[in-house]
Design a protein around this motif. Structure first.
Motif, PDB file in Angstrom:
ATOM      1  N   ARG A  70      44.673 144.377  17.708  1.00  0.00           N
ATOM      2  CA  ARG A  70      44.154 144.581  19.002  1.00  0.00           C
ATOM      3  C   ARG A  70      43.026 143.633  19.128  1.00  0.00           C
ATOM      4  N   ASP A  71      42.584 142.599  18.305  1.00  0.00           N
ATOM      5  CA  ASP A  71      41.644 141.684  18.846  1.00  0.00           C
ATOM      6  C   ASP A  71      41.940 140.506  17.944  1.00  0.00           C
ATOM      7  N   PHE A  72      41.406 139.336  18.541  1.00  0.00           N
ATOM      8  CA  PHE A  72      41.761 137.987  18.048  1.00  0.00           C
ATOM      9  C   PHE A  72      41.349 137.773  16.589  1.00  0.00           C
ATOM     10  N   ILE A  73      42.266 137.010  15.916  1.00  0.00           N
ATOM     11  CA  ILE A  73      41.948 136.503  14.613  1.00  0.00           C
ATOM     12  C   ILE A  73      41.701 135.148  14.681  1.00  0.00           C
ATOM     13  N   GLU A  74      40.773 134.383  14.024  1.00  0.00           N
ATOM     14  CA  GLU A  74      40.580 132.867  13.858  1.00  0.00           C
ATOM     15  C   GLU A  74      40.685 132.557  12.638  1.00  0.00           C
ATOM     16  N   GLU A  75      41.108 131.457  12.161  1.00  0.00           N
ATOM     17  CA  GLU A  75      41.216 130.817  10.860  1.00  0.00           C
ATOM     18  C   GLU A  75      41.326 129.381  11.220  1.00  0.00           C
ATOM     19  N   SER A  76      41.034 128.662  10.142  1.00  0.00           N
ATOM     20  CA  SER A  76      41.158 127.090  10.183  1.00  0.00           C
ATOM     21  C   SER A  76      42.105 126.702   9.189  1.00  0.00           C
ATOM     22  N   LEU A  77      42.851 125.416   9.525  1.00  0.00           N
ATOM     23  CA  LEU A  77      43.772 124.744   8.739  1.00  0.00           C
ATOM     24  C   LEU A  77      43.840 123.293   9.089  1.00  0.00           C
ATOM     25  N   VAL A  78      44.580 122.437   8.326  1.00  0.00           N
ATOM     26  CA  VAL A  78      44.678 120.869   8.629  1.00  0.00           C
ATOM     27  C   VAL A  78      46.030 120.861   8.808  1.00  0.00           C
ATOM     28  N   ILE A  79      46.640 120.136   9.936  1.00  0.00           N
ATOM     29  CA  ILE A  79      47.949 119.523   9.987  1.00  0.00           C
ATOM     30  C   ILE A  79      47.954 118.214  10.285  1.00  0.00           C
ATOM     31  N   SER A  80      48.364 117.406   9.336  1.00  0.00           N
ATOM     32  CA  SER A  80      48.379 116.091   9.388  1.00  0.00           C
ATOM     33  C   SER A  80      47.073 115.208   9.605  1.00  0.00           C
ATOM     34  N   GLY A  81      45.988 115.861   8.916  1.00  0.00           N
ATOM     35  CA  GLY A  81      44.580 115.385   9.219  1.00  0.00           C
ATOM     36  C   GLY A  81      43.948 115.508  10.509  1.00  0.00           C
ATOM     37  N   ILE A  82      44.497 116.517  11.262  1.00  0.00           N
ATOM     38  CA  ILE A  82      44.068 117.069  12.476  1.00  0.00           C
ATOM     39  C   ILE A  82      43.417 118.431  12.194  1.00  0.00           C
ATOM     40  N   PRO A  83      42.043 118.761  12.402  1.00  0.00           N
ATOM     41  CA  PRO A  83      41.522 119.924  11.987  1.00  0.00           C
ATOM     42  C   PRO A  83      41.886 120.915  13.121  1.00  0.00           C
ATOM     43  N   ILE A  84      42.462 122.156  12.699  1.00  0.00           N
ATOM     44  CA  ILE A  84      43.168 123.235  13.691  1.00  0.00           C
ATOM     45  C   ILE A  84      42.304 124.627  13.674  1.00  0.00           C
ATOM     46  N   LEU A  85      41.754 125.111  14.671  1.00  0.00           N
ATOM     47  CA  LEU A  85      41.155 126.394  14.778  1.00  0.00           C
ATOM     48  C   LEU A  85      42.313 127.010  15.379  1.00  0.00           C
ATOM     49  N   ASP A 113      57.957 123.678   9.624  1.00  0.00           N
ATOM     50  CA  ASP A 113      57.492 122.123   9.659  1.00  0.00           C
ATOM     51  C   ASP A 113      57.692 121.494  11.120  1.00  0.00           C
ATOM     52  N   ALA A 114      58.883 121.961  11.697  1.00  0.00           N
ATOM     53  CA  ALA A 114      59.280 121.267  12.760  1.00  0.00           C
ATOM     54  C   ALA A 114      58.094 121.656  13.879  1.00  0.00           C
ATOM     55  N   LEU A 115      57.612 122.899  13.824  1.00  0.00           N
ATOM     56  CA  LEU A 115      56.534 123.327  14.849  1.00  0.00           C
ATOM     57  C   LEU A 115      55.273 122.489  14.290  1.00  0.00           C
ATOM     58  N   LYS A 116      55.006 122.321  13.177  1.00  0.00           N
ATOM     59  CA  LYS A 116      53.806 121.521  12.890  1.00  0.00           C
ATOM     60  C   LYS A 116      53.745 120.269  13.404  1.00  0.00           C
ATOM     61  N   GLN A 117      55.129 119.541  13.528  1.00  0.00           N
ATOM     62  CA  GLN A 117      55.341 118.080  13.954  1.00  0.00           C
ATOM     63  C   GLN A 117      55.242 118.122  15.323  1.00  0.00           C
ATOM     64  N   ALA A 118      55.502 119.412  16.048  1.00  0.00           N
ATOM     65  CA  ALA A 118      55.475 119.435  17.456  1.00  0.00           C
ATOM     66  C   ALA A 118      53.985 119.397  17.969  1.00  0.00           C
ATOM     67  N   ILE A 119      53.094 120.291  17.162  1.00  0.00           N
ATOM     68  CA  ILE A 119      51.732 120.321  17.286  1.00  0.00           C
ATOM     69  C   ILE A 119      50.977 119.046  16.879  1.00  0.00           C
ATOM     70  N   GLU A 120      51.440 118.340  15.873  1.00  0.00           N
ATOM     71  CA  GLU A 120      50.655 116.827  15.880  1.00  0.00           C
ATOM     72  C   GLU A 120      51.142 116.095  17.171  1.00  0.00           C
ATOM     73  N   SER A 121      52.391 116.076  17.367  1.00  0.00           N
ATOM     74  CA  SER A 121      52.729 115.226  18.445  1.00  0.00           C
ATOM     75  C   SER A 121      52.184 115.303  19.715  1.00  0.00           C
ATOM     76  N   LEU A 122      51.978 116.781  20.200  1.00  0.00           N
ATOM     77  CA  LEU A 122      51.099 116.973  21.270  1.00  0.00           C
ATOM     78  C   LEU A 122      49.604 116.742  21.299  1.00  0.00           C
TER      79      LEU A 122
END
Length: 463
Positions: free
Chosen positions: A262-277, A374-383
Motif C-alpha cells: 500500500r505504501d512505498f518501501i525503500e532500502e539501500s544496496l550496492v551493485i558493482s560499486g554503485i550505491p542504489i536506493l 544477475d542479468a538485471l543487475k548488469q543492465a542496471i549497471e550499464s544504464l
C-alpha cells in the motif's frame, strides 16, 4: 569577538571499543589539565604540561569529588597544527553511553560549550585550514557507501576542485584587472581593450572548463549520491518479490492478493560499486480504496524523482491498458522492462511488445527462482554508467557547486555576447564580476552565512 571552547562526543554513542571526546578552543588545554591525571610521569609538573601531538595515559577524574570516571588516553594538539587550527584536546576512553557522556559533562562543567553540528569542521574552514569544497568532502567521506564514492570524496578533500576553481578565478581576475584599469585610468595604461584576446580567454579557456565541470556532475553524481531506482508496475506482477531478490532478504510482504503493498518501501544496496536506493511501490491501478489511492499517489511521486524505473510485467499475461497507462507515466524516464515469471511461460514477449513503446532495455527474470537477476543487475549497471554517466574523473562537483558553476557560465555567456555586440566594458564587467564571485562561492570566499549554516548542519555533532 570572543572565541568559545567547544566540546562534543566525536564517536557514535553506544557500546564499542573506544569513545572520543573532542575539545577545541583557547581553554582546551586548561580543561584537560583540570580533569586529566597522567600516570607514570616522573617529576610531574603542576599543572600537567603535555607535549603537542603525543598520547598520554592516565585517568579522567572529577576534581570536585576525586571520582575516577575512566581510564583514558589524552592527545594535545597545539594550534595551528590541529584539525581546527585551534588548541585541540582529544580524550580516548572506553566507549559506552554512560562513560562518554559523563566525561563530556565534566568537560562542559569546566568551561566548554556543546558543539553544534559540524562546528569543528566549520572552524577548520573559517580558520583557513580547508576551503569549502574540502569541508563538503568531509561529509562525503563520512556518508560514502562505496569505495568509488569514498575515492571521489578523498580526492576532493585533497583540494583538486579548489585548485581548479582558483585557477579559473585567477584568469578572470586578470581580465577584470586589465579592463577596469583601462576604464578607470585610460591615460596611464592606454584606453584600448583587446576584445579579441579577452574573448579567446573566455570562450576557449574559461567556458569550456566550466562546461566540463557541469558534465562531470551529470556523469558522476550517481557515484556520490546514489542511483534512485523505482520498481513500478500494476499489482500482482512480482514487484515485491523482485525487491526481495535484489536485496537478498525478505523485506517486502509477498502474497497473491493484488494491492498488498500500500505504501512505498525503500532500502539501500550496492551493485558493482554503485550505491542504489531501491523503492518498491504500490501497484498502479484505478482503485476506490482510499488507502490504496494514497499509495498510488506516493508511487507517482517516487517515479518522478527516480533516475531509473524497473517496469515489471508478468510473462504470459497480455499487455493491458493498465500496462500502457503505466508506461505513459514512466516513458520520460530511463526504463528497464523487467519481464517476470519467465519460469511459467516461455512465450516470446517481442510479439506483444507495443510499437508505441519504442526501444528500451528488456530483461526476463523469475524472481521466485532467482533466474535472470544477475542479468538485471548488469543492465542496471550499464544504464547507470552509460556514456552520459560514465565519468572516470574524480573531480566531481556536488549539487550546490554545480548550481554556482551553471550561474557563472550563464554570466560569462552573457559577457561574451555583449562583447560581440559592442557593449561598453563598464557593463560587460558586471557579468564577468558576477561570474568571479559565483566561483568564489564554491570555495567559500564569497558566500552568505545562511548557506554556510545549511552546509554544516548536515554534519554530525563532533565533526
Amino acid at each position: 569577538m570572543t572565541i568559545t571552547t567547544i566540546a562534543a562526543i566525536a564517536t557514535p554513542v553506544g557500546i564499542g571499543g573506544i569513545g572520543i571526546v573532542r575539545i577545541s578552543g583557547p581553554d582546551a588545554l586548561h580543561i584537560a589539565q583540570v580533569i586529566f591525571q597522567p600516570s607514570k610521569v616522573r617529576r610531574r609538573p603542576t599543572p600537567f604540561l603535555p607535549k603537542s601531538h603525543r598520547l598520554y595515559h592516565g585517568h579522567i577524574v572529577d576534581p570536585d569529588t576525586g571520582q575516577i570516571l575512566d581510564e583514558a588516553l589524552l592527545a594535545w594538539m597545539k594550534a595551528p597544527r590541529s584539525y581546527t587550527r585551534e588548541n585541540v584536546v582529544e580524550i580516548q576512553m572506553h566507549s559506552g553511553l554512560a562513560a562518554v557522556r559523563a566525561v563530556l559533562d565534566l568537560v562542559l562543567r569546566h568551561g566548554a560549550v556543546l558543539s553544534g553540528p559540524g562546528e569543528f569542521t566549520r572552524r577548520a574552514f573559517l580558520n583557513g585550514r580547508i576551503d569549502l569544497t574540502q569541508a563538503e568532502a568531509v561529509i562525503d567521506i563520512i556518508t560514502a557507501r562505496t569505495e568509488r564514492a569514498l575515492h571521489i570524496a578523498t580526492v576532493q578533500l585533497q583540494g583538486a576542485l579548489r585548485q581548479h576553481i582558483t585557477s579559473l578565478r585567477t584568469l578572470i581576475r586578470g581580465i577584470l584587472a586589465e579592463t577596469e584599469a583601462a576604464i578607470d585610468f585610460p591615460d596611464d595604461v592606454g584606453g584600448d581593450i583587446d576584445d579579441g584576446r579577452i574573448l579567446r580567454q573566455l570562450e576557449q579557456k574559461v567556458l569550456p572548463s566550466l562546461r566540463s565541470l557541469m558534465a562531470r556532475y551529470h556523469a558522476g553524481h550517481i557515484l556520490r549520491d546514489g542511483l534512485k531506482v523505482v520498481v513500478a508496475g500494476k499489482p500482482n506482477v512480482g514487484k515485491s518479490s523482485l525487491m526481495n531478490r535484489l536485496l537478498d532478504q525478505d523485506r517486502a510482504i509477498v502474497t497473491d492478493i493484488p494491492g498488498t503493498t500500500r505504501d512505498f518501501i525503500e532500502e539501500s544496496l550496492v551493485i558493482s560499486g554503485i550505491p542504489i536506493l531501491l523503492t518498491d511501490t504500490a501497484g498502479l491501478r484505478s482503485t476506490e480504496d482510499p488507502i490504496e489511492k494514497i499509495g498510488v499517489e506516493r508511487t507517482l511521486s517516487r517515479i518522478e524523482g527516480a533516475d531509473l524505473v524497473l517496469f515489471v510485467t508478468a510473462v504470459g499475461s497480455p499487455i493491458t491498458d493498465e500496462d500502457t497507462d503505466i508506461y505513459d507515466v514512466i516513458r520520460h524516464k530511463t526504463v528497464i522492462w523487467v519481464m517476470n515469471k519467465c519460469d511459467l511461460d516461455s512465450a516470446d514477449m517481442t510479439a506483444v511488445f507495443p510499437e508505441s513503446w519504442g526501444k528500451m532495455a528488456r530483461v526476463s527474470i523469475s524472481a521466485l527462482h532467482n533466474q535472470g537477476i544477475d542479468a538485471l543487475k548488469q543492465a542496471i549497471e550499464s544504464l547507470a554508467l552509460q556514456p552520459s554517466l560514465a565519468c572516470e574523473s574524480t573531480m566531481i562537483p556536488n549539487l550546490r557547486q554545480k548550481h554556482a558553476i551553471e550561474d557563472a557560465e550563464a554570466a560569462l555567456v552573457a559577457a561574451t555576447e555583449s562583447i560581440h555586440g559592442g557593449v561598453p566594458f563598464e557593463l560587460v564587467n558586471l557579468d564577468i564580476r558576477s561570474a568571479y564571485d559565483l566561483l568564489g562561492e564554491i570555495i567559500g570566499i564569497t558566500i552568505q552565512e545562511d548557506i554556510l549554516d545549511h552546509i554544516f548542519e548536515q554534519f554530525c555533532v563532533g565533526k
